[in-house]
Enzyme design. Structure first.
Site, PDB file in Angstrom:
ATOM      1  N   HIS A  96       0.872  -1.169   0.000  1.00 49.92           N
ATOM      2  CA  HIS A  96       0.000   0.000   0.000  1.00 49.92           C
ATOM      3  C   HIS A  96       0.909   1.219   0.000  1.00 49.92           C
ATOM      4  O   HIS A  96       1.689   1.426   0.935  1.00 49.92           O
ATOM      5  CB  HIS A  96      -0.920  -0.006   1.221  1.00 49.92           C
ATOM      6  CG  HIS A  96      -1.935  -1.100   1.189  1.00 49.92           C
ATOM      7  ND1 HIS A  96      -2.410  -1.732   2.322  1.00 49.92           N
ATOM      8  CD2 HIS A  96      -2.591  -1.675   0.136  1.00 49.92           C
ATOM      9  CE1 HIS A  96      -3.299  -2.646   1.966  1.00 49.92           C
ATOM     10  NE2 HIS A  96      -3.419  -2.631   0.658  1.00 49.92           N
ATOM     11  N   GLU A  99       1.639   3.411   3.065  1.00 50.19           N
ATOM     12  CA  GLU A  99       2.131   2.781   4.291  1.00 50.19           C
ATOM     13  C   GLU A  99       3.639   2.656   4.143  1.00 50.19           C
ATOM     14  O   GLU A  99       4.160   1.692   3.572  1.00 50.19           O
ATOM     15  CB  GLU A  99       1.422   1.445   4.508  1.00 50.19           C
ATOM     16  CG  GLU A  99      -0.081   1.647   4.713  1.00 50.19           C
ATOM     17  CD  GLU A  99      -0.899   0.362   4.735  1.00 50.19           C
ATOM     18  OE1 GLU A  99      -0.299  -0.719   4.895  1.00 50.19           O
ATOM     19  OE2 GLU A  99      -2.135   0.452   4.601  1.00 50.19           O
ATOM     20  N   HIS A 206       3.160  -3.545   6.452  1.00 55.40           N
ATOM     21  CA  HIS A 206       2.052  -2.614   6.304  1.00 55.40           C
ATOM     22  C   HIS A 206       2.101  -1.590   7.441  1.00 55.40           C
ATOM     23  O   HIS A 206       2.966  -1.657   8.319  1.00 55.40           O
ATOM     24  CB  HIS A 206       0.718  -3.362   6.325  1.00 55.40           C
ATOM     25  CG  HIS A 206       0.430  -4.117   5.068  1.00 55.40           C
ATOM     26  ND1 HIS A 206      -0.500  -3.720   4.138  1.00 55.40           N
ATOM     27  CD2 HIS A 206       0.969  -5.269   4.578  1.00 55.40           C
ATOM     28  CE1 HIS A 206      -0.531  -4.576   3.134  1.00 55.40           C
ATOM     29  NE2 HIS A 206       0.354  -5.527   3.379  1.00 55.40           N
ATOM     30  N   GLU A 296       2.164  -5.375  10.585  1.00 54.40           N
ATOM     31  CA  GLU A 296       1.702  -3.988  10.721  1.00 54.40           C
ATOM     32  C   GLU A 296       2.612  -3.325  11.750  1.00 54.40           C
ATOM     33  O   GLU A 296       2.637  -3.722  12.913  1.00 54.40           O
ATOM     34  CB  GLU A 296       0.254  -3.960  11.209  1.00 54.40           C
ATOM     35  CG  GLU A 296      -0.721  -4.716  10.329  1.00 54.40           C
ATOM     36  CD  GLU A 296      -1.293  -3.868   9.211  1.00 54.40           C
ATOM     37  OE1 GLU A 296      -0.976  -2.656   9.164  1.00 54.40           O
ATOM     38  OE2 GLU A 296      -2.061  -4.411   8.399  1.00 54.40           O
TER      39      GLU A 296
END
Length: 408
Positions: A96, A99, A206, A296
């Site tokens: 993404h 990110e 991410h 993440e």
């Protein structure tokens, strides 16, 4: 007195040399004035390749919609020569585009491994024994339109065609008429995953949360979230996620970002968090030998550059520890007892785990497993099956070379 004076000068000189080397290493680990754009990333990686030609090789797996190279830096001892039974590992970041922390983590990790190879025994062991591939950005087009300091918006998330790349892979629970056309970036990764030998272990960075997420990301419950979708290898995936989270200073605390998310031990099953159809980690596990998790690593998707040092310090140990997990479980070669030739595409099946892996063109196999007893069966067309009992330890891989007898 002259000798004493010379000794003092020599010691002082060596001290200055040590400080200079340390300063050089420190500079290598810095990120300049902030985030680097695609041109700067390419130049940075090219410079590392020039400085460390025996340890690094820059290549691309394709191009983005707007023609930017999807760059990968390979790091390994004797990097230009394939070594038997040396497992491959990869990190992918910036899928993404907005990110952005993982993008800089990859650049810093590349520098850290190369600069410290000759002075740090742990780094040397990793590079000597692992074929490491680092992709700073899978979505450079999205990054180009993202904004530093933007923590929550979707600006830059998608590729230049407006597609979410982490919803663009073939989905196990979709019907054929729901199949999506893969974007250039997705197709490039799918081809990359199919190359010989397959990657053994992988992680994808991410932002927007702080958790280590493991398969399955999707479930048979359509778009329903909160449903634990366990893969056949749920035990080893849980262990891999804990490997990353447990040594992170804040991830295992479980509730570090604003909102209602709470992750015991800093890990989560993907679908139990929320359902993702067409994700990369599920595709990697189901369509190659690659065990993949998703990381993440920042509550803010694109934090200010002055926070990057803190993200590096928080994630460095976790990143190294996960790479080391490539060397767990059972590995070896599968050959013909009649000719001694390697058997490509042989199946490796573990009792009570409904997921097979296949041997490489060189007959190699790597099977990640948790510590404890396991029963493995090896088979190939035209050969008699062979079953063995093994006890896997947590600290090092078990090597088992298998010889299959041809059928009469």
């Amino acid at each position: 007195m002259a000798r004493i004076f010379l000794c003092i000068v020599l010691v002082y000189g060596l001290s200055l040399l040590h400080l200079a080397v340390s300063a050089s290493i420190h500079r290598q680990n810095q990120r300049g004035n902030g985030y680097r754009d695609h041109v700067d990333v390419e130049a940075y990686l090219e410079n590392l390749e020039r400085r460390f030609p025996n340890l690094s090789k820059l290549y691309d797996i394709g191009h983005s919609v707007q023609g930017r190279r999807l760059l990968v830096l390979q790091i390994s001892s004797n990097v230009t020569q394939r070594q038997l039974l040396k497992p491959a590992f990869k990190y992918v970041a910036n899928m993404h585009g907005n990110e952005a922390v993982g993008r800089e983590l990859m650049l810093n990790l590349a520098s850290y491994l190369l600069v410290n190879y000759r002075t740090d025994p742990r780094v040397k062991a990793l590079v000597d024994n692992t074929d490491i591939h680092l992709m700073p950005s899978m979505n450079p087009d999205g990054f180009a339109v993202s904004r530093e300091g933007d923590c929550d918006s979707l600006s830059g998330r998608y590729n230049a065609n407006g597609v979410d790349l982490n919803r663009n892979f073939p989905e196990q629970f979709s019907s054929p008429d729901e199949a999506l056309t893969p974007e250039p970036e997705t197709s490039a990764v799918m081809k990359w995953l199919s190359r010989e030998p397959n990657f053994v272990l992988s992680a994808n960075f991410h932002g927007g949360a702080l958790v280590a997420n493991y398969p399955f990301d999707s479930s048979s419950q359509a778009f329903q979230s909160g449903f634990y979708s366990a893969s056949p290898d749920d035990k080893i995936f849980t262990s891999l996620a804990k490997t990353y989270a447990s040594v992170h200073p804040t991830m295992p605390l479980g509730h570090q970002c604003q909102g209602t998310d709470h992750f015991p031990n800093g890990i989560t099953n993907g679908a139990h968090w929320y359902n993702v159809k067409g994700g990369m980690q599920d595709y990697s596990y189901l369509h190659s030998n690659t065990f993949a998790i998703t990381l993440e690593v920042s509550c803010c998707k694109y934090p200010q550059a002055n926070k990057l040092d803190s993200y590096w310090n928080a994630n460095k140990e976790s990143m190294l520890s996960l790479i080391e997990k490539t060397h767990s479980g059972v590995r070896g070669t599968i050959t013909s007892s009649a000719t001694g030739a390697p058997i490509a595409g042989a199946s490796v099946h573990v009792y009570n785990i409904d997921h097979e892996i296949r041997s490489s063109d060189w007959g190699e196999y790597w099977r990640l497993l948790t510590a404890g007893p396991h029963i493995l069966t090896f088979s190939a067309p035209g050969y008699i099956k062979t079953t063995i009992y093994v006890v896997v330890t947590a600290n090092e891989p078990l090597t088992k070379h298998i010889s299959l007898d041809p059928k009469a």
